[in-house]
Design a protein around this motif. Structure first.
Motif, short mmCIF file in Angstrom:
data_model
loop_
_atom_site.label_atom_id
_atom_site.label_comp_id
_atom_site.label_asym_id
_atom_site.label_seq_id
_atom_site.Cartn_x
_atom_site.Cartn_y
_atom_site.Cartn_z
N ASP A 100 0.68 -1.19 0.07
CA ASP A 100 0.00 0.00 0.12
C ASP A 100 0.78 1.23 0.16
O ASP A 100 0.57 2.23 -0.53
N ASP A 160 -18.14 -9.29 -1.46
CA ASP A 160 -18.29 -8.55 -0.14
C ASP A 160 -17.74 -9.63 0.72
O ASP A 160 -18.42 -10.54 1.24
N GLY A 161 -16.51 -9.21 1.16
CA GLY A 161 -15.82 -9.82 2.21
C GLY A 161 -15.40 -11.22 1.87
O GLY A 161 -15.40 -12.31 2.77
N ARG A 221 -12.39 -13.46 1.70
CA ARG A 221 -11.48 -13.67 2.20
C ARG A 221 -10.37 -14.59 1.77
O ARG A 221 -9.09 -14.52 1.90
N GLY A 269 -15.07 -5.29 -2.60
CA GLY A 269 -15.47 -4.41 -1.54
C GLY A 269 -14.51 -4.54 -0.29
O GLY A 269 -13.64 -5.24 -0.20
N LYS A 270 -15.04 -3.93 0.81
CA LYS A 270 -14.11 -3.83 2.09
C LYS A 270 -14.07 -4.93 2.68
O LYS A 270 -15.16 -5.82 2.45
N GLY A 271 -13.11 -5.52 3.26
CA GLY A 271 -13.27 -6.91 4.01
C GLY A 271 -12.69 -7.97 3.21
O GLY A 271 -12.62 -9.18 3.62
N CYS A 272 -12.33 -7.69 1.90
CA CYS A 272 -11.91 -9.11 0.91
C CYS A 272 -10.49 -8.83 1.21
O CYS A 272 -9.82 -8.05 1.74
N ASP A 313 -6.58 -8.82 0.20
CA ASP A 313 -5.92 -7.92 -0.58
C ASP A 313 -5.96 -8.38 -2.17
O ASP A 313 -5.23 -9.66 -2.15
N GLU A 342 -11.23 -1.83 -6.54
CA GLU A 342 -11.36 -1.71 -5.03
C GLU A 342 -12.22 -0.70 -4.70
O GLU A 342 -11.95 0.64 -5.13
N ASP A 368 -15.78 1.16 -2.07
CA ASP A 368 -16.73 1.20 -0.91
C ASP A 368 -18.13 0.68 -1.39
O ASP A 368 -18.67 1.72 -2.32
#
Length: 268
Positions: free
Chosen positions: A30, A125-126, A128, A151-154, A156, A177, A179
């Motif tokens: 990042d 969505d999430g 992992r 989305g967030k929670g996935c 990287d 990527e 929101d």
């Protein structure tokens, strides 16, 4: 090969080696906007896609792989570094180090591809597991989907395991990527249908009409879609199962749904 700009670094204590190895960690990816790709196939795909390759590092004992010595893989414009097996192992984090890896700038995609007429987009969505995300990206690429949204929670996107499991598809279609709390309402405003999966759904994936602009929502391996994303869905479908399997994993389910969408759009 003679015009290649070569350097030789063999010590794992070298500062550049430490920088490359740090890219195994999301925090440094990042911070620097760079990631690592491993192996001949991924590197060839990156070159074909004109990805922002910074440095190519190869194991001096094994030499430059023959596939990268052809005109088709014109890699003379990159910096090449010859190194040792110890450095390869430190920078790739795999049990058996590949013969070659490259440092690449993160990819930039334009969000306009999401809103094409009749768009087919996968929204995660999430999710992992790196293998699941990579497989979904490959399936989306295979059916000619317009984009994949994380989305967030996935996991990287640039996690080395995710990158490996895309098998090069990460260079073929927009991976964005975003929101989802902002993006999904924007999609609905444009008349795009958001489709989730549910065991309680009345439509099967085969009775649903996928020919209009459709975004497929895929949720976390254990918990499915988050409540906020589920509330945004316009429709839910179920994948019918004849046998006794309890369910399909998220990557397999996503693949079945994407192929049904392609069948209706291309082969009806």
């Amino acid at each position: 090969m003679n015009n290649y700009n070569h350097e030789k670094i063999t010590s794992v204590q070298n500062d550049r080696v430490k920088q490359w190895a740090s890219l195994l960690d999301k925090k440094f990816r990042d911070r620097t906007g760079k990631f690592v790709i491993e192996g001949v196939h991924l590197l060839l795909e990156a070159i074909k896609a004109s990805a922002p390759i910074e440095t190519i590092v190869y194991d001096g004992e094994r030499g430059i792989p023959p596939e990268l010595q052809t005109d088709a893989a014109d890699s003379s414009s990159f910096e090449w570094v010859e190194t040792s097996i110890q450095v390869m192992a430190k920078c790739t984090g795999t049990d058996t180090p590949p013969p070659i890896f490259a440092v690449v700038g993160k990819l930039e995609w334009d969000e306009s591809s999401l809103f094409r007429d009749n768009s087919l987009v996968v929204v995660l969505d999430g999710v992992r597991d790196p293998g699941n995300v990579g497989t979904i990206i490959r399936s989306a690429d295979a059916v000619g989907a317009d984009a994949v949204v994380l989305g967030k929670g996935c996991v990287d996107l640039y996690n080395p395991k995710t990158v490996r499991s895309t098998m090069g598809s990460l260079f073929h279609l927009p991976l964005i990527e975003a929101d989802l709390t902002e993006l999904l309402p924007a999609a609905k405003e444009r008349g795009i249908k958001l489709i989730g999966t549910s065991l309680q759904a009345t439509h099967t994936c085969y009775s649903y009409d996928w020919t209009a602009a459709s975004w497929l929502l895929l949720g976390n391996e254990s918990n499915g879609l988050s409540a906020t994303v589920r509330e945004q869905a316009d429709e839910a479908v179920i994948i019918p199962m004849r046998g006794q399997a309890e369910s399909l994993n998220v990557a397999m389910a996503g693949t079945v749904l994407l192929y049904e969408a392609m069948r209706q759009r291309e082969f009806n």
